[in-house]
Design a protein around this motif. Structure first.
Motif, PDB file in Angstrom:
ATOM      1  N   MET A   1       8.611   9.035   3.525  1.00 59.51           N
ATOM      2  CA  MET A   1       8.353   7.600   3.692  1.00 59.51           C
ATOM      3  C   MET A   1       7.070   7.379   4.578  1.00 59.51           C
ATOM      4  SD  MET A   1      10.118   4.848   3.765  1.00 59.51           S
ATOM      5  CE  MET A   1       9.840   3.211   4.741  1.00 59.51           C
ATOM      6  N   ILE A   2       6.633   6.416   4.302  1.00 56.50           N
ATOM      7  CA  ILE A   2       5.198   6.178   4.789  1.00 56.50           C
ATOM      8  C   ILE A   2       5.455   5.156   5.973  1.00 56.50           C
ATOM      9  CG2 ILE A   2       2.697   5.169   4.555  1.00 56.50           C
ATOM     10  CD1 ILE A   2       2.864   6.487   1.836  1.00 56.50           C
ATOM     11  N   ASP A   3       5.460   5.449   7.129  1.00 56.54           N
ATOM     12  CA  ASP A   3       5.540   4.438   8.312  1.00 56.54           C
ATOM     13  C   ASP A   3       4.180   3.427   8.262  1.00 56.54           C
ATOM     14  OD1 ASP A   3       3.760   5.924   9.475  1.00 56.54           O
ATOM     15  OD2 ASP A   3       5.017   6.784  10.912  1.00 56.54           O
ATOM     16  N   GLU A   4       4.516   2.337   9.390  1.00 52.41           N
ATOM     17  CA  GLU A   4       3.681   1.429   9.628  1.00 52.41           C
ATOM     18  C   GLU A   4       2.113   1.985  10.053  1.00 52.41           C
ATOM     19  OE1 GLU A   4       4.565  -1.884  11.701  1.00 52.41           O
ATOM     20  OE2 GLU A   4       5.970  -2.792  10.336  1.00 52.41           O
ATOM     21  N   ARG A   5       2.405   2.928  10.913  1.00 46.31           N
ATOM     22  CA  ARG A   5       1.141   3.767  11.418  1.00 46.31           C
ATOM     23  C   ARG A   5       0.245   4.376  10.306  1.00 46.31           C
ATOM     24  NH1 ARG A   5      -3.196   4.126  14.617  1.00 46.31           N
ATOM     25  NH2 ARG A   5      -3.523   6.090  15.186  1.00 46.31           N
ATOM     26  N   GLN A   6       0.970   5.077   9.368  1.00 44.72           N
ATOM     27  CA  GLN A   6       0.177   5.612   8.312  1.00 44.72           C
ATOM     28  C   GLN A   6      -0.280   4.506   7.599  1.00 44.72           C
ATOM     29  OE1 GLN A   6       3.198   8.525   7.029  1.00 44.72           O
ATOM     30  NE2 GLN A   6       1.802  10.148   7.565  1.00 44.72           N
ATOM     31  N   GLU A   7       0.355   3.482   7.074  1.00 44.76           N
ATOM     32  CA  GLU A   7      -0.186   2.424   6.485  1.00 44.76           C
ATOM     33  C   GLU A   7      -1.401   1.893   6.991  1.00 44.76           C
ATOM     34  OE1 GLU A   7       3.993   0.368   4.126  1.00 44.76           O
ATOM     35  OE2 GLU A   7       3.059  -0.314   5.887  1.00 44.76           O
ATOM     36  N   GLU A   8      -1.416   1.803   8.278  1.00 44.67           N
ATOM     37  CA  GLU A   8      -2.503   1.183   9.080  1.00 44.67           C
ATOM     38  C   GLU A   8      -3.739   1.923   8.920  1.00 44.67           C
ATOM     39  OE1 GLU A   8      -2.112  -0.973  12.754  1.00 44.67           O
ATOM     40  OE2 GLU A   8      -3.134   0.920  13.681  1.00 44.67           O
ATOM     41  N   LEU A   9      -3.506   3.418   8.976  1.00 50.02           N
ATOM     42  CA  LEU A   9      -4.379   4.396   8.989  1.00 50.02           C
ATOM     43  C   LEU A   9      -5.068   4.435   7.642  1.00 50.02           C
ATOM     44  CD1 LEU A   9      -3.046   7.286  11.079  1.00 50.02           C
ATOM     45  CD2 LEU A   9      -4.977   5.732  11.701  1.00 50.02           C
ATOM     46  N   ALA A  10      -3.857   4.522   6.771  1.00 53.50           N
ATOM     47  CA  ALA A  10      -4.472   4.401   5.163  1.00 53.50           C
ATOM     48  C   ALA A  10      -5.465   3.214   4.756  1.00 53.50           C
ATOM     49  CB  ALA A  10      -3.392   4.491   4.478  1.00 53.50           C
ATOM     50  N   SER A  11      -4.914   1.957   5.412  1.00 50.77           N
ATOM     51  CA  SER A  11      -5.568   0.877   5.303  1.00 50.77           C
ATOM     52  C   SER A  11      -7.186   0.928   5.757  1.00 50.77           C
ATOM     53  CB  SER A  11      -5.253  -0.406   5.786  1.00 50.77           C
ATOM     54  OG  SER A  11      -3.738  -0.717   5.099  1.00 50.77           O
ATOM     55  N   LEU A  12      -7.234   1.429   7.223  1.00 47.80           N
ATOM     56  CA  LEU A  12      -8.479   1.678   7.765  1.00 47.80           C
ATOM     57  C   LEU A  12      -9.529   2.676   6.952  1.00 47.80           C
ATOM     58  CD1 LEU A  12      -7.241   1.607  11.248  1.00 47.80           C
ATOM     59  CD2 LEU A  12      -8.419  -0.307  10.122  1.00 47.80           C
ATOM     60  N   TYR A  13      -8.844   3.765   6.514  1.00 51.02           N
ATOM     61  CA  TYR A  13      -9.396   4.761   5.714  1.00 51.02           C
ATOM     62  C   TYR A  13      -9.885   4.194   4.200  1.00 51.02           C
ATOM     63  CZ  TYR A  13     -10.251   9.436   3.829  1.00 51.02           C
ATOM     64  OH  TYR A  13     -10.857  10.415   3.075  1.00 51.02           O
ATOM     65  N   ALA A  14      -8.972   3.451   3.749  1.00 50.45           N
ATOM     66  CA  ALA A  14      -9.631   2.874   2.543  1.00 50.45           C
ATOM     67  C   ALA A  14     -10.785   1.950   2.643  1.00 50.45           C
ATOM     68  CB  ALA A  14      -8.469   2.055   1.951  1.00 50.45           C
ATOM     69  N   LEU A  15     -11.015   1.243   3.771  1.00 51.77           N
ATOM     70  CA  LEU A  15     -12.160   0.594   3.980  1.00 51.77           C
ATOM     71  C   LEU A  15     -13.334   1.406   4.862  1.00 51.77           C
ATOM     72  CD1 LEU A  15     -10.167  -2.486   4.868  1.00 51.77           C
ATOM     73  CD2 LEU A  15     -11.588  -2.420   3.114  1.00 51.77           C
ATOM     74  N   ASP A  16     -12.932   2.653   5.062  1.00 52.91           N
ATOM     75  CA  ASP A  16     -13.907   3.451   5.849  1.00 52.91           C
ATOM     76  C   ASP A  16     -14.168   3.058   7.332  1.00 52.91           C
ATOM     77  OD1 ASP A  16     -14.492   4.942   3.186  1.00 52.91           O
ATOM     78  OD2 ASP A  16     -15.903   3.174   2.454  1.00 52.91           O
TER      79      ASP A  16
END
Lengths: 342, 228
Positions: A1-16
Motif C-alpha cells: 500500500m502506497i501512502d500519501e507521503r510516498q505518493e507525494e515523493l513519487a510525484s516530486l520524483y517524477a518531475l525531478d
C-alpha cells in the motif's frame, strides 16, 4: 500500500523535484518496492504527457539531416545492445586481426572527430555562458554601484536632515525654555504689579481723602485769607476832637476800599443848630480838595453811626475830617473842623 | 499503458505504411492528410519495436523515431528555453544520446516517448539554469495555462497535429485540473524550478505546493488512463 507521503515523493520524483538526501532516500525505497516503481513510471508518463499541452512545432528540416549526420559519425561509438554483440571464434581472431586493427583505427579517428566537434560545441557554449555571466556580473556590479551611490546620497541627505532637525529641536527647546522663563517672570511681575496696584489704589484713595480735606482746608484758608485780606485793606482811622468846647468828642472811621464805602461812628459831638449839619471829608492826595463824604447829624447824646460813600473814586486816604457846615452840605469845606484823624 | 500518446500523428512527417515496417519518407506537405489514428497501445508497441531495432543500430528505425518524436519534443524544448535555435541544439543532443544509449534502454521498464521527453527536458532545464535566465524566461513566457501556449514558429498546416485526438485528450485532461494544480505542474515541468522556488513564485507554503503537485499529477494520470 502506497501512502500519501510516498505518493507525494513519487510525484516530486517524477518531475525531478527531489534533491539531495530526500532523493537518495526515495530511490533506496524505490529499489525495494515494485509497486512504487510502477507508480513512478506511470507518473513519469503522465508528466511526459504535459509535453502535448504545448503546440507541437516541427523543427527545421535541416535539424533532421544534422541529427542523422551526427549519428552516422558516432555510429561506431554507440553502445551495442547485448543481444547484438557477436563474439567471433578465437581461431578467426588472428585472421581478422589486421582488419580489426584498421577498423579500430577508423573507429578511433571517427571518435576523435566526434569528440573534437563536441568539444568545440561545448567550448562555444562555455564561451557564451562565460560572456553571459560576465555581462550579468557587470550588470549586477553596475546596479550595486548605482544602488550604493543612491544609498550614499540618501544617507547624506538623511544626515543633513537629522542635523537640521537637531538644530531646530535645540532652538525650539531654547525658545521653549526662554518662553517658560518669561512666563514665570511675567507671572511674578504680574503678582508684584497687582500688589503694587493695590497699594497705589489704597494710596490713591488715601490721597483723595487727603485732597478733599486739603481742598476743604484750602477753601477755609482761602476764605480766611480773603477775610484777612479784606480786613487788612480796610482803612481804620480814629478822629480826634478839634473843638475846644468838646474835647471829649471822638469818632472812628472804617473805609473799605474795595467797596468804596465806609462807616463812621461818632461820640459826644455837640448838638447841632437847625440849619447846621456835620459834613465828612476824605482827604485823597490825588485830588486838590478833599472828597465829600456826605452830611450827618447826631442824636441828643451827640452820637451817630453813618455809612458813607465817596462822591469820587478814592485810592489812598491820608485823613478823615469832619466839619460843621450849613444844612445840606457844601462842595468845599467852609466851616470849622470838628474832628480830624489821619 | 492506455495513455500512450499519438506522437506518430503529432510529430511525424512520415507516416508509416504499416506498423513495425520501414517506410519511405513522405514529403511533409502530405503529412496533414496522412495523419494516422493509431491506437495508443499499438503506438507503444511500435515505439518499443523501433527502440529494439535502434538498439541494434538500425539507422532507419532511428529516422522513424525522430519523425515520430521530434515535433512534440521540439515544441516542448522551445517552451522551456524560449529560444528556437537553442531548442534545436537540445533536440539534436537528445537524439544523439538516444542513438548512443538505446542499447541501455529497457523497453520493459519504460515508455520510449517518456524517455525521450526526459532527455530533452533535462537538457533544456540544464540550459535554462546554467544561463540563469529562468526569471526572464518565465516572465516572457506565453500565457500561464497549460495547453494554450502559441508559437509563432509553428508550421503552417499543423492544425492536424495540434488538434489531434490525443493532444485534445491530454489538454482536456489538463483542463479538468484546478487552476492552482495546473499552475504548479506547469512551473514544475516547464519552469525548471525547485520546490522552494515554485512555492515562492506561487506565494504559497511549500507543503501546499507539494500537495497540489501530488493531486494534480495523480489526477492527470487517472484521466489519461480512462482514455478509450
Amino acid at each position: 500500500m502506497i501512502d500519501e507521503r510516498q505518493e507525494e515523493l513519487a510525484s516530486l520524483y517524477a518531475l525531478d523535484l527531489l534533491e539531495g538526501a530526500e532523493s537518495a532516500q526515495f530511490e533506496a525505497a524505490l529499489d525495494q518496492d515494485p509497486k512504487l516503481q510502477a507508480l513512478v513510471r506511470e507518473l513519469r508518463d503522465a508528466a511526459a504527457a504535459l509535453t502535448y499541452t504545448v503546440q507541437a512545432t516541427l523543427p527545421p528540416p535541416a535539424l533532421r539531416n544534422r541529427v542523422l549526420s551526427a549519428i552516422d559519425t558516432a555510429a561506431s561509438s554507440r553502445e551495442p545492445a547485448p543481444d547484438t554483440i557477436v563474439r567471433p571464434p578465437a581461431s578467426l581472431f588472428r585472421a581478422y586481426l589486421p582488419w580489426l586493427a584498421a577498423a579500430c583505427f577508423a573507429l578511433g579517428a571517427g571518435w576523435l572527430a566526434a569528440l573534437y566537434s563536441l568539444s568545440r560545441t561545448e567550448f562555444s557554449l562555455t564561451r557564451t555562458q562565460e560572456n553571459l555571466a560576465a555581462l550579468a556580473l557587470k550588470s549586477a556590479g553596475n546596479q550595486l554601484e548605482a544602488e550604493r551611490i543612491v544609498a550614499s546620497h540618501q544617507l547624506t541627505e538623511l544626515n543633513n536632515q537629522l542635523a537640521d532637525t537637531s538644530g531646530k529641536l535645540t532652538a525650539a527647546q531654547q525658545t521653549q525654555a526662554e518662553a517658560d522663563r518669561l512666563r514665570l517672570l511675567a507671572q511674578s511681575d504680574s503678582m508684584a504689579l497687582r500688589e503694587q496696584l493695590a497699594g497705589v489704589r489704597a494710596q490713591l484713595a488715601d490721597g483723595s481723602q487727603r485732597l478733599a480735606a486739603a481742598t476743604s482746608e484750602v477753601a477755609t484758608l482761602t476764605h480766611q485769607l480773603k477775610s484777612q485780606g479784606d480786613l487788612a485793606n480796610f482803612k481804620i482811622t480814629t478822629l480826634a476832637s478839634m473843638l475846644n468846647n468838646s474835647p471829649q468828642a471822638l469818632a472812628v472811621a472804617v473805609w473799605d476800599p474795595a467797596k468804596q464805602e465806609g462807616v463812621l461812628q461818632v461820640e459826644k459831638l455837640p448838638s447841632l443848630a437847625a440849619d447846621k449839619e456835620y459834613q465828612l471829608w476824605v482827604v485823597d492826595p490825588q485830588y486838590p480838595i478833599p472828597v465829600d463824604g456826605g452830611v450827618f447829624t447826631v442824636n441828643p447824646a451827640g452820637a451817630a453811626r453813618v455809612t458813607f460813600k465817596s462822591k469820587q473814586p478814592v485810592n489812598v486816604i491820608n485823613a478823615f475830617a469832619v466839619t460843621l457846615e450849613r444844612k445840606g452840605g457844601v462842595p468845599k469845606a467852609e466851616g470849622p473842623f470838628v474832628l480830624l484823624g489821619k | 499503458m492506455a495513455i500512450m500518446l499519438s506522437y506518430l500523428a503529432e510529430g511525424s512527417a512520415y507516416a508509416l505504411a504499416a506498423a513495425g515496417e520501414a517506410a519511405e519518407p513522405r514529403p511533409r506537405g502530405h503529412m496533414t492528410s496522412q495523419v494516422t489514428t493509431e491506437p495508443s497501445d499499438s503506438r507503444e508497441r511500435v515505439d518499443a519495436r523501433l527502440m529494439g531495432r535502434l538498439a541494434k543500430g538500425d539507422r532507419q528505425a532511428f529516422a522513424e523515431l525522430y519523425d515520430r518524436f521530434s515535433g512534440p519534443l521540439y515544441g516542448m524544448a522551445v517552451r522551456v528555453v524560449n529560444d528556437p535555435t537553442e531548442a534545436q541544439d537540445i533536440v539534436h543532443d537528445a537524439f544523439v544520446t538516444m542513438w548512443s544509449k538505446a542499447a541501455t534502454f529497457d523497453v520493459s521498464r519504460g515508455n520510449a516517448f517518456t524517455w525521450a521527453v526526459t532527455l530533452v527536458r533535462n537538457r533544456a532545464i540544464d540550459r535554462v539554469r546554467s544561463r540563469r535566465r529562468r526569471a526572464e524566461l518565465l516572465a516572457n513566457a506565453p500565457p500561464a495555462d497549460l495547453g494554450y501556449a502559441t508559437d509563432e514558429h509553428a508550421v503552417t498546416g499543423s492544425d492536424a497535429l495540434t488538434q489531434s485526438e490525443d493532444a485534445r485528450m491530454v489538454r482536456a485532461a489538463v483542463a479538468t485540473l484546478p487552476g492552482e494544480q495546473r499552475r504548479a505542474l506547469e512551473l514544475a515541468f516547464f519552469g525548471g524550478l525547485t520546490q522552494e522556488q515554485i512555492a515562492a513564485q506561487l506565494r504559497e507554503p511549500l507543503g501546499t505546493v507539494k500537495a497540489r503537485i501530488r493531486r494534480g499529477l495523480l489526477k492527470l494520470r487517472e484521466s489519461l488512463a480512462r482514455r478509450p
